[in-house]
Design a protein around this motif. Structure first.
Motif, PDB file in Angstrom:
ATOM      1  N   VAL A  83       0.842  -1.198   0.000  1.00  0.00           N
ATOM      2  CA  VAL A  83       0.000   0.000   0.000  1.00  0.00           C
ATOM      3  C   VAL A  83       0.878   1.249   0.000  1.00  0.00           C
ATOM      4  O   VAL A  83       0.622   2.194  -0.751  1.00  0.00           O
ATOM      5  CB  VAL A  83      -0.962  -0.008   1.216  1.00  0.00           C
ATOM      6  CG1 VAL A  83      -1.625   1.350   1.401  1.00  0.00           C
ATOM      7  CG2 VAL A  83      -1.999  -1.106   1.064  1.00  0.00           C
ATOM      8  N   TRP A  84       1.923   1.253   0.817  1.00  0.00           N
ATOM      9  CA  TRP A  84       2.829   2.403   0.881  1.00  0.00           C
ATOM     10  C   TRP A  84       3.454   2.676  -0.479  1.00  0.00           C
ATOM     11  O   TRP A  84       3.530   3.814  -0.927  1.00  0.00           O
ATOM     12  CB  TRP A  84       3.909   2.152   1.935  1.00  0.00           C
ATOM     13  CG  TRP A  84       4.914   3.251   2.033  1.00  0.00           C
ATOM     14  CD1 TRP A  84       6.209   3.213   1.604  1.00  0.00           C
ATOM     15  CD2 TRP A  84       4.714   4.555   2.574  1.00  0.00           C
ATOM     16  NE1 TRP A  84       6.829   4.404   1.852  1.00  0.00           N
ATOM     17  CE2 TRP A  84       5.932   5.260   2.453  1.00  0.00           C
ATOM     18  CE3 TRP A  84       3.627   5.197   3.153  1.00  0.00           C
ATOM     19  CZ2 TRP A  84       6.084   6.567   2.888  1.00  0.00           C
ATOM     20  CZ3 TRP A  84       3.781   6.506   3.585  1.00  0.00           C
ATOM     21  CH2 TRP A  84       4.992   7.173   3.446  1.00  0.00           C
ATOM     22  N   LYS A  85       3.868   1.602  -1.149  1.00  0.00           N
ATOM     23  CA  LYS A  85       4.553   1.756  -2.429  1.00  0.00           C
ATOM     24  C   LYS A  85       3.597   2.027  -3.583  1.00  0.00           C
ATOM     25  O   LYS A  85       3.975   2.678  -4.563  1.00  0.00           O
ATOM     26  CB  LYS A  85       5.355   0.492  -2.751  1.00  0.00           C
ATOM     27  CG  LYS A  85       6.538   0.276  -1.849  1.00  0.00           C
ATOM     28  CD  LYS A  85       7.245  -1.023  -2.201  1.00  0.00           C
ATOM     29  CE  LYS A  85       8.448  -1.274  -1.316  1.00  0.00           C
ATOM     30  NZ  LYS A  85       9.089  -2.558  -1.630  1.00  0.00           N
ATOM     31  N   GLN A  86       2.363   1.508  -3.509  1.00  0.00           N
ATOM     32  CA  GLN A  86       1.478   1.552  -4.670  1.00  0.00           C
ATOM     33  C   GLN A  86       0.183   2.329  -4.452  1.00  0.00           C
ATOM     34  O   GLN A  86      -0.748   2.205  -5.236  1.00  0.00           O
ATOM     35  CB  GLN A  86       1.156   0.129  -5.115  1.00  0.00           C
ATOM     36  CG  GLN A  86       2.374  -0.622  -5.567  1.00  0.00           C
ATOM     37  CD  GLN A  86       2.037  -2.005  -6.096  1.00  0.00           C
ATOM     38  OE1 GLN A  86       0.876  -2.373  -6.261  1.00  0.00           O
ATOM     39  NE2 GLN A  86       3.057  -2.785  -6.385  1.00  0.00           N
ATOM     40  N   ALA A  87       0.107   3.118  -3.402  1.00  0.00           N
ATOM     41  CA  ALA A  87      -1.119   3.872  -3.120  1.00  0.00           C
ATOM     42  C   ALA A  87      -1.548   4.739  -4.301  1.00  0.00           C
ATOM     43  O   ALA A  87      -2.742   4.907  -4.560  1.00  0.00           O
ATOM     44  CB  ALA A  87      -0.953   4.714  -1.858  1.00  0.00           C
TER      45      ALA A  87
END
Length: 194
Positions: A60-64
């Motif tokens: 989630v952090w990388k692909q939000a």
């Protein structure tokens, strides 16, 4: 900040995409427990589930920024990522088992006030877990997304990449098979006690 507690998931994801660590923390607090419960039930191991949920929030952090609210709800997106990570984890576990590298013991039991009630509850839970583990993977996933993830038919279909009709069939077959397993287990207990 005032009003931040009421931010929606879409807004949180937009803040995460912009590097907002507080938004990630809020999203984790909001959905972490449900995702962990789903992963634990699906995988059968709390430690594996914890690893999966950590991987989910790293993703989630990388692909939000890739989340598109026009394509579905944020919670559905989170469960889709979790389901995919669970499948990956099962594959890794199968590989470790194949090579004899998996030496994970059972979690220690916690002391209970009423030992008889606790024992009966553990036995029932073991029967249900056994029944779930015997279901075909897609039936198990659909049932767990419905029960633990509290997703509706459309959300489950989105997570699993299938139609709503297929999800309904998976749920019906999974419930029927699980019900039959529970009935067989109850009959087996009755025979042993007679």
């Amino acid at each position: 900040m005032p009003g931040e507690a009421s931010r929606g998931d879409d807004e949180l994801l937009a803040h995460i995409a912009a590097g907002g660590q507080a938004a990630l923390s809020e999203l984790m607090a909001r959905h972490g427990r449900g995702l962990r419960t789903f992963a634990t039930r699906y995988l059968g191991h709390a430690a594996d589930a914890e690893d999966v949920v950590q991987e989910v929030f790293v993703t989630v952090w990388k692909q939000a920024a890739r989340f598109d609210p026009g394509r579905g709800r944020a919670s559905t997106w989170l469960y889709r990522i979790t389901a995919n990570r669970c499948i990956d984890q099962r594959r890794r576990r199968a590989l470790r088992n194949f090579f004899g590298l998996d030496d994970i013991g059972e979690e220690p039991a916690t002391p209970e006030v009423n030992a008889e009630t606790a024992t009966a509850a553990r036995q029932e839970l073991a029967i249900v877990r056994n029944g779930l583990s015997r279901l075909p993977e897609r039936q198990r996933m659909a049932l767990l997304l419905r029960a633990v993830g509290e997703l509706d038919i459309g959300g489950i279909a989105e997570v699993m990449g299938t139609s709503a009709g297929s999800v309904e069939q998976l749920l019906v077959r999974g419930r029927r098979t699980l019900k039959d397993h529970l009935a067989d287990a109850a009959q087996g207990r009755e025979r042993k006690s007679s």
